[in-house]
Design a protein around this motif. Structure first.
Motif, PDB file in Angstrom:
ATOM      1  N   MET A 439      -8.075  -3.630  -0.956  1.00  0.00           N
ATOM      2  CA  MET A 439      -8.748  -2.339  -1.081  1.00  0.00           C
ATOM      3  C   MET A 439      -7.824  -1.291  -1.691  1.00  0.00           C
ATOM      4  SD  MET A 439      -8.904   0.924   0.396  1.00  0.00           S
ATOM      5  CE  MET A 439      -8.138   0.690   1.997  1.00  0.00           C
ATOM      6  N   TYR A 440      -6.598  -1.199  -1.174  1.00  0.00           N
ATOM      7  CA  TYR A 440      -5.660  -0.212  -1.724  1.00  0.00           C
ATOM      8  C   TYR A 440      -5.389  -0.494  -3.204  1.00  0.00           C
ATOM      9  CZ  TYR A 440      -4.494   1.990   2.753  1.00  0.00           C
ATOM     10  OH  TYR A 440      -4.536   2.704   3.919  1.00  0.00           O
ATOM     11  N   GLY A 441      -5.260  -1.759  -3.553  1.00  0.00           N
ATOM     12  CA  GLY A 441      -5.006  -2.111  -4.945  1.00  0.00           C
ATOM     13  C   GLY A 441      -6.145  -1.733  -5.858  1.00  0.00           C
ATOM     14  N   LYS A 442      -7.385  -2.044  -5.446  1.00  0.00           N
ATOM     15  CA  LYS A 442      -8.546  -1.748  -6.292  1.00  0.00           C
ATOM     16  C   LYS A 442      -8.825  -0.257  -6.383  1.00  0.00           C
ATOM     17  CE  LYS A 442     -10.844  -6.210  -5.904  1.00  0.00           C
ATOM     18  NZ  LYS A 442     -11.935  -7.002  -5.278  1.00  0.00           N
ATOM     19  N   CYS A 443      -8.404   0.484  -5.363  1.00  0.00           N
ATOM     20  CA  CYS A 443      -8.573   1.945  -5.400  1.00  0.00           C
ATOM     21  C   CYS A 443      -7.454   2.625  -6.191  1.00  0.00           C
ATOM     22  CB  CYS A 443      -8.621   2.510  -3.981  1.00  0.00           C
ATOM     23  SG  CYS A 443     -10.137   2.088  -3.085  1.00  0.00           S
ATOM     24  N   LEU A 468      -1.547  -8.365  -4.263  1.00  0.00           N
ATOM     25  CA  LEU A 468      -0.600  -7.364  -4.767  1.00  0.00           C
ATOM     26  C   LEU A 468      -0.341  -7.558  -6.256  1.00  0.00           C
ATOM     27  CD1 LEU A 468       1.256  -5.009  -3.838  1.00  0.00           C
ATOM     28  CD2 LEU A 468       3.098  -6.699  -3.692  1.00  0.00           C
ATOM     29  N   LEU A 469      -0.112  -8.803  -6.647  1.00  0.00           N
ATOM     30  CA  LEU A 469       0.168  -9.109  -8.054  1.00  0.00           C
ATOM     31  C   LEU A 469      -1.014  -8.694  -8.940  1.00  0.00           C
ATOM     32  CD1 LEU A 469       1.824 -12.402  -9.202  1.00  0.00           C
ATOM     33  CD2 LEU A 469      -0.132 -11.533 -10.441  1.00  0.00           C
ATOM     34  N   THR A 470      -2.234  -8.999  -8.490  1.00  0.00           N
ATOM     35  CA  THR A 470      -3.425  -8.658  -9.276  1.00  0.00           C
ATOM     36  C   THR A 470      -3.593  -7.152  -9.380  1.00  0.00           C
ATOM     37  OG1 THR A 470      -4.481 -10.693  -8.503  1.00  0.00           O
ATOM     38  CG2 THR A 470      -5.914  -9.017  -9.437  1.00  0.00           C
ATOM     39  N   SER A 471      -3.258  -6.433  -8.307  1.00  0.00           N
ATOM     40  CA  SER A 471      -3.386  -4.969  -8.331  1.00  0.00           C
ATOM     41  C   SER A 471      -2.521  -4.372  -9.427  1.00  0.00           C
ATOM     42  CB  SER A 471      -2.996  -4.395  -6.969  1.00  0.00           C
ATOM     43  OG  SER A 471      -3.862  -4.853  -5.966  1.00  0.00           O
ATOM     44  N   HIS A 475      -3.836  -2.734 -13.293  1.00  0.00           N
ATOM     45  CA  HIS A 475      -3.535  -1.363 -13.723  1.00  0.00           C
ATOM     46  C   HIS A 475      -2.528  -1.334 -14.865  1.00  0.00           C
ATOM     47  CE1 HIS A 475      -5.430  -0.614  -9.794  1.00  0.00           C
ATOM     48  NE2 HIS A 475      -5.784   0.534 -10.332  1.00  0.00           N
ATOM     49  N   GLY A 476      -2.395  -2.447 -15.573  1.00  0.00           N
ATOM     50  CA  GLY A 476      -1.571  -2.486 -16.775  1.00  0.00           C
ATOM     51  C   GLY A 476      -0.084  -2.523 -16.529  1.00  0.00           C
ATOM     52  N   MET A 477       0.323  -2.770 -15.283  1.00  0.00           N
ATOM     53  CA  MET A 477       1.761  -2.803 -14.965  1.00  0.00           C
ATOM     54  C   MET A 477       2.234  -4.248 -14.974  1.00  0.00           C
ATOM     55  SD  MET A 477       1.536   0.102 -11.952  1.00  0.00           S
ATOM     56  CE  MET A 477       3.295   0.361 -11.791  1.00  0.00           C
ATOM     57  N   ASN A 508      -0.581  -9.620 -22.157  1.00  0.00           N
ATOM     58  CA  ASN A 508      -0.681  -8.173 -22.403  1.00  0.00           C
ATOM     59  C   ASN A 508       0.584  -7.603 -23.022  1.00  0.00           C
ATOM     60  OD1 ASN A 508      -3.272  -8.027 -21.426  1.00  0.00           O
ATOM     61  ND2 ASN A 508      -2.653  -7.470 -19.353  1.00  0.00           N
ATOM     62  N   ILE A 509       1.745  -8.162 -22.677  1.00  0.00           N
ATOM     63  CA  ILE A 509       3.010  -7.614 -23.220  1.00  0.00           C
ATOM     64  C   ILE A 509       3.687  -8.625 -24.152  1.00  0.00           C
ATOM     65  CG2 ILE A 509       3.391  -6.047 -21.282  1.00  0.00           C
ATOM     66  CD1 ILE A 509       5.356  -8.076 -20.139  1.00  0.00           C
TER      67      ILE A 509
END
Length: 708
Positions: A439-443, A468-471, A475-477, A508-509
């Motif tokens: 939840m924290y990750g998706k928010c 955590l990794l997916t979050s 977000h592009g990190m 992505n990178i």
């Protein structure tokens, strides 16, 4: 006078006491046995045991055996103790078989301490003694103690009987002791018990419980005459291993062998049908359940309702529900869940409101239905109603509420739920902890996600790391996601889902070297690459301009879905391999894969790079004519680019005029640019006029370059 009255009263009371005193017990063993049996016959087991306990006479051994059996039927532990005490007190050398019967009786009544005390005090033991104690442990859920005792028995050279092996195998299944199970299997073969169908069925059961379903099937095939138990066991184990189709196949084989299934086996195989949406098979099993008269069994009828509901046949589910004589909480919940999961939340809510009783599963089913239909406001209103009407909130409820917070997204509401989780002790539940992290990750609250991830260090598993990794990746990190991946390897093994995320981050990178290392890790550790991981590998290699590697990954795939085909086609298109794209599409059609809109976007891009104007038009037309796909905006834009880039202005003008919608501003800008490039004044002026109509404050000035 007073003294005389007192004496008379005292005399009368003494006389009454004498009259109430029980007659003396007979000393003759035969007569005493008759008295004891009369008490037992008229329900006086406790009285009979008390008579035996207070007697000093020896009694027939057959009486002890009978009374032990009656005590077990009545779960009378105190009476068993009295019998055991009298047996030992009045017999200097009590027979071992009776002491074994006492251990067995204690075990069946759940009094393991008494059983172990007697076992330890016995000066002599035989195989039956060991078997009684092992069985007592096994039947009372003490699998480890049973196995330890069996190993001790074997070390003392005591011969194990078939009953002993059956108890030991049951304990192996409970404790999931695969290695010991195989050792016991060897002893069963060594002692010549291979033809015992009970032991063979136990071996099937224990291998299945230990997750070795192929060994369980091999053992089942070795049984010469499998009985009802054997068939029921193999069906159940296939279901528990998640192979519902094979469970159903074995069930139908069982029927053809004229074996009668237990009612719970019928329920299990109906659950198996639900697992792969086998409505046809479920219908057949429903008919068979009517034939053998188990349809009205509560467990079967509930599973029938659930099976029809999960397979989408709510009409049949409702018929079974309406015909059921004993509607209960399970059947009501199955109906609510079926409608809710099918998107019929209005009907589900009507049923929910009619329920005579509800439990937390019923509330969760309705809440999950609102979530599945993306009705977030109704889901939140339902949570408020749930808080008002019931205190039954479990970890599933909290997981659903956190998923709602993630979907809205609403991190503040999620924090309130976090507080509730702490106050009510759910923070130690791994399912809830992972849902909170997700939840924290998706928010987008990555700081809170990281803090919570550190707090759950004693709980977390690979799901936690993936969340955590997916979050971070979402977000592009991507760099941070890669750092998390390498740290993850030091604590737990990643799942296949992890690789799809980390490979997308590499893409992505353009981190080709790291992507190669991840690919090598997958191969070294024997992961089975599904279509998602293969697609991620193809995408990563393509974006890193390593098309040959992407093609190698693609070529070795045994089964290719449209997503994998699209990844390869787009990869080649973006890397200037238009010729390869056209060959891939030809192979795709030969193999029977159905293209979609993305497939044709890749093909049109390839036609642009390969200067295949006519072929591009043919593919565009085939979308509607051959593949029943309505072209989307991006396909029209590609055709405009295809015609314009290669100077086919007449075709471009005709295409624009035939479009089923008005051209967009980006399309008109392209038309304007191509008209200026190829000095087509009429088309350019038209494009400029259309642009001015779309955006009047900024007039477009169309100028043709002077051709000098």
């Amino acid at each position: 006078m007073g003294t005389s009255a007192h004496s008379i009263l005292h005399q009368l009371l003494n006389t009454a006491n004498v009259r109430r005193r029980n007659p003396p017990l007979p000393t003759n063993p035969k007569a005493l046995t008759t008295v004891i049996l009369n008490h037992v016959r008229y329900g006086g087991l406790a009285k009979a045991a008390s008579i035996i306990y207070s007697s000093t006479s020896t009694l027939p051994f057959s009486l002890y055996a009978l009374l032990f059996q009656i005590c077990v039927s009545n779960k009378a532990v105190v009476e068993i103790r009295k019998l055991e005490s009298h047996l030992i007190m009045c017999n200097p050398n009590p027979p071992i078989f009776l002491l074994n019967r006492a251990i067995e009786s204690y075990g069946k009544c759940g009094s393991l301490e008494d059983a172990k005390e007697l076992f330890d005090q016995m000066p002599k033991r035989d195989g039956g003694t060991w078997n009684s104690m092992i069985t007592a442990y096994s039947k009372n859920g003490k699998a480890e103690e049973a196995l330890d005792l069996f190993l001790r028995m074997s070390s003392e050279g005591v011969f194990a009987s078939e009953v002993t092996f059956a108890s030991v195998l049951a304990s192996c299944g409970t404790a999931l002791e695969l290695w010991l199970s195989r050792q016991v299997h060897g002893l069963v073969v060594k002692y010549g018990f291979c033809g015992n169908v009970i032991l063979e069925s136990s071996l099937v059961d224990v291998y299945g419980k230990c997750g070795k379903i192929s060994e369980a099937r091999r053992m089942f095939n070795e049984i010469d005459n499998p009985n009802d138990v054997s068939w029921n066991v193999i069906v159940r184990r296939y279901l528990e291993m998640g192979d519902g189709k094979e469970a159903v196949k074995m069930f139908f084989k069982m029927i053809r062998k004229n074996m009668r299934p237990f009612s719970f086996t019928v329920s299990n195989v109906l659950r198996a049908c639900s697992s792969f949406h086998g409505l046809k098979e479920g219908n057949q099993i429903h008919g068979f359940s009517i034939k053998i008269n188990v349809e009205e069994d509560e467990g079967v009828s509930n599973t029938l309702i659930s099976m029809y509901a999960k397979c989408g046949d709510l009409a049949c589910a409702r018929r079974v529900f309406d015909l059921s004589r004993s509607r209960n909480l399970i059947s009501w919940t199955a109906m609510v869940s079926g409608h809710a999961m099918s998107g019929q939340t209005r009907e589900a809510r009507e049923l929910f409101d009619q329920m005579p009783d509800r439990n937390v599963i019923s509330w969760n089913a309705m809440l999950a239905g609102y979530m599945g239909s993306l009705e977030w406001e109704k889901a939140l209103d339902f949570v408020i109603l749930m808080r008002k009407q019931t205190k039954d909130i479990d970890h599933v409820t909290l997981g659903l509420i956190l998923n709602i917070c993630a979907a809205i997204p609403d991190a503040e509401l999620g924090k309130q739920v976090h507080g509730y989780i702490y106050r009510h002790g759910f923070h130690t539940n791994l399912f809830v902890a992972n849902a909170l992290l997700d939840m924290y990750g998706k928010c987008g609250n990555l700081r809170s996600a990281r803090v919570w991830f550190c707090e759950m260090s004693h709980l977390r598993d690979n799901v936690s790391w993936n969340a955590l990794l997916t979050s971070y990746a979402r977000h592009g990190m991507s760099e941070q996601a890669m750092m998390i991946f390498w740290k993850m390897l030091g604590e737990t093994m990643p799942s296949v889902y992890t690789f799809a995320t980390i490979l997308a981050a590499c893409a992505n990178i353009f981190a080709l070297e790291i992507g190669k290392q991840v690919h090598a890790f997958i191969i070294r550790n024997g992961y089975v690459m599904d279509a998602v991981v293969r697609g991620a590998l193809v995408d990563m290699y393509s974006k890193c301009r390593c098309t040959e590697y992407a093609l190698k990954v693609f070529d070795v795939a045994t089964s290719k879905d449209v997503i994998l085909w699209n990844s390869m086609i787009l990869g080649c298109s973006h890397n200037g391999r238009g010729d390869k794209v056209l060959k891939l599409f030809a192979s795709m059609e030969v193999q029977g894969a159905k293209p979609d809109h993305i497939t044709f976007q890749g093909i049109l891009l390839a036609c642009i790079s390969e200067c295949r104007v006519e072929l591009g038009w043919q593919y565009f037309k085939s979308m509607t004519d051959k593949h029943c796909l309505i072209p989307r905006l991006e396909h029209y834009e590609s055709m405009i680019e295809l015609y314009g880039q290669y100077g086919c202005i007449d075709e471009l003008e005709h295409f624009i005029n035939e479009m089923p919608f008005e051209p967009t501003a980006p399309m008109l800008i392209k038309v304007f640019d191509y008209s200026r490039k190829y000095r087509c004044l009429k088309l350019g002026e038209w494009a400029a006029d259309q642009l001015n109509k779309l955006n009047p404050p900024i007039p477009f000035q169309f100028e043709i370059m002077d051709s000098k």
